[in-house]
Design an enzyme around this catalytic site. Structure first.
Site, short mmCIF file in Angstrom:
data_model
loop_
_atom_site.label_atom_id
_atom_site.label_comp_id
_atom_site.label_asym_id
_atom_site.label_seq_id
_atom_site.Cartn_x
_atom_site.Cartn_y
_atom_site.Cartn_z
N ARG A 131 31.90 10.55 40.10
CA ARG A 131 33.57 11.88 38.61
C ARG A 131 33.52 11.66 37.49
NH1 ARG A 131 38.95 10.99 38.60
NH2 ARG A 131 39.27 13.22 37.31
N ASP A 161 52.04 20.69 46.33
CA ASP A 161 53.63 20.80 46.75
C ASP A 161 54.12 21.48 44.80
OD1 ASP A 161 55.71 18.24 44.91
OD2 ASP A 161 55.50 20.26 46.85
N GLN A 195 45.31 26.30 41.14
CA GLN A 195 46.74 25.05 41.17
C GLN A 195 47.44 25.88 39.57
OE1 GLN A 195 43.85 22.12 40.18
NE2 GLN A 195 44.70 21.30 42.13
N SER A 255 44.94 18.38 53.01
CA SER A 255 46.11 17.71 52.45
C SER A 255 45.51 16.76 51.92
CB SER A 255 47.17 18.22 53.44
OG SER A 255 48.31 17.56 52.47
N ILE A 305 44.05 6.60 46.79
CA ILE A 305 42.56 5.50 46.54
C ILE A 305 43.27 3.96 45.58
CG2 ILE A 305 40.76 5.35 45.30
CD1 ILE A 305 40.77 8.47 44.88
N HIS A 319 43.78 19.45 70.57
CA HIS A 319 42.83 18.82 71.62
C HIS A 319 42.96 20.40 73.16
CE1 HIS A 319 41.49 15.58 73.87
NE2 HIS A 319 42.31 14.85 73.59
N ASP A 344 37.72 17.70 71.21
CA ASP A 344 38.00 16.61 72.01
C ASP A 344 37.71 15.28 70.78
OD1 ASP A 344 34.08 17.24 73.50
OD2 ASP A 344 35.06 15.55 71.60
#
Lengths: 479, 373
Positions: free
Chosen positions: A288, A346, A375, A396, A423, A449, A453
């Site tokens: 990056r 957020d 954004q 998220s 991180i 579920h 599985d």
């Protein structure tokens, strides 16, 4: 027994009294209240004077105004200088404040009615014990006993403070003369009492009951952080009880909160299971760094999210059940062709989840560009319905705020969600058994579920993890 | 005249402003001219509040000079939906602020000067202030045809409005502020001050539209700096003080304690939108879907900026009635705001059975609803 109360009240041209002297008649049952009369208002005996508070001169020869907003209603108690209403006259907005302490008994006008200068605006019932006299210091000092001085006049000056402030000082045994007033005319404000108390106890008190706890966002300034830090270390023993004059506040649930209530209540019906893992992003971090300037030249800000999103889409190609939807009756599963990956955001108003459409045909750069667009729309509160609907899978990135492992909630009608922690630089062992500095991020998946599985989730996560730990491998599978 | 700023000036200012006794001892006793270094409309309005609340004006008056980056400022009792094109404001990232004084809506940008005259309530006199400005302008350019109208506007060439006025009176102090068009973008001004919202009924103070002109158009040498200087000069002369402008920083808590709270309050949704007097909307719009045109009728009552009553009339069965009534129920109590409406609508869709047709119709309805806000 009959008590005669005679009050001398300051006469003023704009006040019209109904009675200037009066006689209060107590019956025997009220006798027990008499010794407390000075400091408390009793509702058992109402001998307050009703005063008609007239609208005073506005200036410039104005005779009529329009009442635009009432700050009080009948039955409210007011203190001197409290705002009563807002009136408007020809581009001038005027705040009318109360001259008295008392209870509002009648409003003479409704909203948008014309009010006349010199005519009554409100009727106020003045409290008999307090009257209209300039404020006096009625506070007791700590070392002195309670029998001594209940009235104080300091050096002939009357300390200016509203009754609410004086009450607060009295409840905390503070001498008003020792408090520095920062209001107009050196008036003592509630903040001054609180500051004085803070100095006494060494703790920082909350500035006002309305103060909200601000989450530690990186962009916030240090100012809100300070009171929180100080509040954590309060081992100083407090000799005096600190009065917190806050009140509970009840509000209806509306807007963004209402939306969350609906979504989360629906999500409750889904049996969630969780699966967590840790990802070594050392190579991705390096990649990056190299690509960031290239994206910048093209006008796009490159974060880690586009890589996470693209890797997820590649994973979904192998495990399409994670990009599906279960119908209401749990009879049919619909495998969605498009990978519309939602990104939780957020904003000031709350949580919104716009999605990037058709990630399966987008390059990492295109995803980054689309994220930038979402954004900026999101922070301006301008996301449209198209951007907010049609999502099939969600990521998220709570790690930008903090945290490692979490338990994300699936957003119906989806069946899976992933939450990414922060991180961290941690020591890990490499293939040769040596310790090296690794960039570690935690991921927490939740899945439905009923149709997914554990093994499927684990394999998807491993594939996603392998793409990110070795970004070059993404090249093999990119379409 | 060069504008001076120094730490010494700021400290003097805080002494003068907060302790009247110290002010009398200081060298600059008497009236004061201050100018904001910020172009943030909320910060500057907060300074007005602060001076109104904290400064003792018994022995002095204050002139406050300020300019803002693009913003629409509505009066205390006005309805932003009635007054301006909120969609355009959002698109162009133009701020919306509600001031505490009365009056109508104005558009500010850096080509507009704002002047606030602070006095005690007894000395509140708008005509005098406006005449001072006219005198300053005439002293600068004697050939300018400017005069004060009886509506407290300043008119250029007898027809163009170059200044609008508003005022706020408190218990002991008052302020009168006005704009002055020097070099504002008239195109943006006229497009943002035109409301596209139909069917609004309210008792909010309406604005009176007027033709405007910039002083710059009359004489290109009249820049904002030149005008500010001339007005400060005239004020200084009339108040017998030095022509000295003190710069203040509206973010500085040490000089203006409590200012940041005031700024924050002015930025809250509750103040900007929530203080709108109760109003109602009764409107209809057409939606084009595939090959048909649908008529939709919407009726809403909005109080404190929140939807109190909501009624949406759709062609029968075009959308599931249960879903529509859920939408109406959710909207009641929510802010009359595109963002909240979109969020609520998209959330409701999420808990619905998956159907592309339904999605498309729902999105169409919501987009149209949002256009009303």
């Amino acid at each position: 027994m009959i008590f005669v109360c005679i009050h001398r009240v300051r006469s003023c041209s704009s006040i019209r009294f109904i009675k200037s002297k009066y006689v209060c008649v107590f019956d025997k049952s009220a006798l027990k209240f008499s010794h407390q009369q000075r400091l408390f208002r009793t509702s058992a005996v109402s001998c307050g004077q009703i005063v008609q508070f007239k609208l005073s001169d506005i200036g410039e020869g104005i005779t009529e105004v329009t009442v635009k907003e009432w700050y009080i209603k009948e039955g409210d108690s007011v203190s001197q200088f409290d705002s009563i209403c807002e009136v408007q006259s020809d581009k001038a907005s005027v705040t009318i404040t109360s001259r008295y302490d008392g209870i509002i008994r009648k409003l003479h006008y409704n909203l948008d009615e014309i009010a006349y200068v010199g005519k009554p605006l409100v009727d106020i019932e003045i409290d008999a014990s307090k009257g209209v006299a300039p404020e006096e210091d009625v506070v007791e000092t700590p070392p002195m006993s309670h029998e001594e001085h209940t009235h104080q006049e300091i050096k002939g000056h009357k300390t200016l403070a509203t009754p609410a402030v004086r009450r607060l000082a009295m409840e905390n045994n503070i001498k008003l003369s020792e408090v520095v007033g920062t209001g107009k005319d050196n008036r003592i404000l509630k903040e001054d009492i609180l500051n004085y108390l803070a100095k006494q106890t060494g703790a920082i008190l909350p500035p006002s009951p309305k103060a909200e706890i601000i989450p530690p966002l990186p962009k916030s300034e240090t100012l809100p952080a300070a009171p929180k830090d100080k509040a954590r270390k309060i081992p100083v023993p407090v000799s005096r009880p600190i009065v917190f004059s806050g009140k509970d506040k009840t509000e209806p649930v509306t807007g963004f909160q209402k939306a969350m209530v609906k979504t989360m209540s629906a999500a409750l019906k889904i049996p969630h299971f969780g699966y967590c893992d840790e990802i070594d992003l050392t190579q991705l971090v390096q990649l990056r760094e190299e690509l960031k300037p290239l994206a910048q030249i093209r006008g796009v800000k490159l974060s880690f999210m586009p890589f996470f999103i693209k890797a997820a889409s590649l994973g979904l190609l192998q495990y399409p059940i994670l990009n599906a939807s279960l119908d209401e009756s749990c009879q049919n599963v619909t495998y969605k062709a498009s990978h519309n990956i939602g990104v939780a955001m957020d904003t000031e108003q709350g949580l919104i989840v716009p999605n990037v459409k058709n990630v399966q045909v987008l390059s990492v750069f295109e995803i980054a560009s689309e994220l930038n667009r979402l954004q900026s729309l999101g922070s301006a509160g301008q996301l449209g319905t198209n951007d907010l609907t049609g999502g099939t899978f969600t990521l998220s990135n709570i790690g930008t705020i903090g945290g490692t492992y979490t338990k994300p909630v699936i957003l119906p009608p989806e069946v899976a969600i992933g939450a990414l922690g922060k991180i961290q630089v941690l020591p890990r062992f490499n293939g040769k058994g040596e310790v090296f500095k690794a960039q570690i991020m935690n991921v927490s998946w939740s899945a439905d579920h009923r149709i997914i599985d554990g093994a499927t989730m684990a394999r998807f996560s491993n594939l996603w993890k392998s793409y990110l730990e070795n970004p070059a491998s993404m090249l093999l599978d990119l379409k | 005249m060069v504008l001076q700023s120094s730490l010494k000036n700021c400290l003097q200012l805080s002494c003068i402003l907060r302790t009247p006794k110290a002010g009398l001892r200081s060298t600059t006793s008497g009236s004061l001219i201050i100018q904001s270094i910020s172009n943030d409309v909320y910060q500057n309005l907060a300074v007005e509040d602060w001076i109104h609340d904290h400064v003792n004006l018994e022995n002095r008056q204050v002139l406050f000079l300020w300019r803002n980056s693009p913003a629409v400022v509505i009066g205390r009792h006005q309805n932003p939906w009635q007054e301006c094109n909120l969609r355009l404001l959002r698109q162009k990232s133009i701020q919306l602020a509600r001031r505490r004084s009365g009056g109508g809506t104005v558009y500010h940008d850096l080509g507009n000067i704002n002047l606030t005259f602070f006095t005690t309530r007894k000395k509140y006199e708008r005509m005098e202030n406006l005449k001072l400005i006219v005198k300053a302008l005439k002293a600068l350019r004697p050939q300018l045809d400017v005069h004060v109208s009886d509506r407290y506007d300043i008119l250029l060439d007898r027809q163009y409005k170059i200044s609008g006025t508003a005022a706020k009176l408190g218990r002991t102090t008052a302020y009168h502020h006005c704009t002055l068009l020097c070099n504002t973008d008239k195109f943006v001004l006229s497009s943002v001050l035109k409301s596209p919202y139909k069917g609004l009924k309210s008792n909010a103070t309406p604005s009176v539209p007027a033709s405007v002109k910039n002083l710059f158009e009359e004489d290109p040498s009249l820049t904002c700096e030149v005008l500010l200087d001339a007005i400060a000069e005239e004020y200084a002369t009339q108040h017998h003080i030095d022509h000295h402008i003190t710069l203040i920083n509206p973010a500085d808590e040490t000089v203006l304690p409590g200012i940041n709270n005031k700024t924050k309050e002015l930025q809250t949704w509750e103040w900007v939108y929530g203080k709108t007097p109760k109003f109602s909307i009764s409107t209809c719009f057409n939606m084009v879907y595939k090959d048909s045109v649908l008529d939709v009728k919407v009726d809403m009552d909005v109080k404190h900026g929140r939807i109190e009553v909501c009624n949406i009339d759709l062609p029968e069965q075009w959308l599931p009635p249960a879903l529509c009534s859920e939408l109406v129920k959710s909207l009641v109590g929510s802010k009359f705001c595109p963002n909240e409406t979109t969020t609520l609508a998209t959330t409701l869709l999420g808990v619905c059975p998956q159907d592309d047709e339904l999605h498309n119709r729902w999105n169409l309805l919501c987009e149209n609803m949002v256009m009303l806000m």
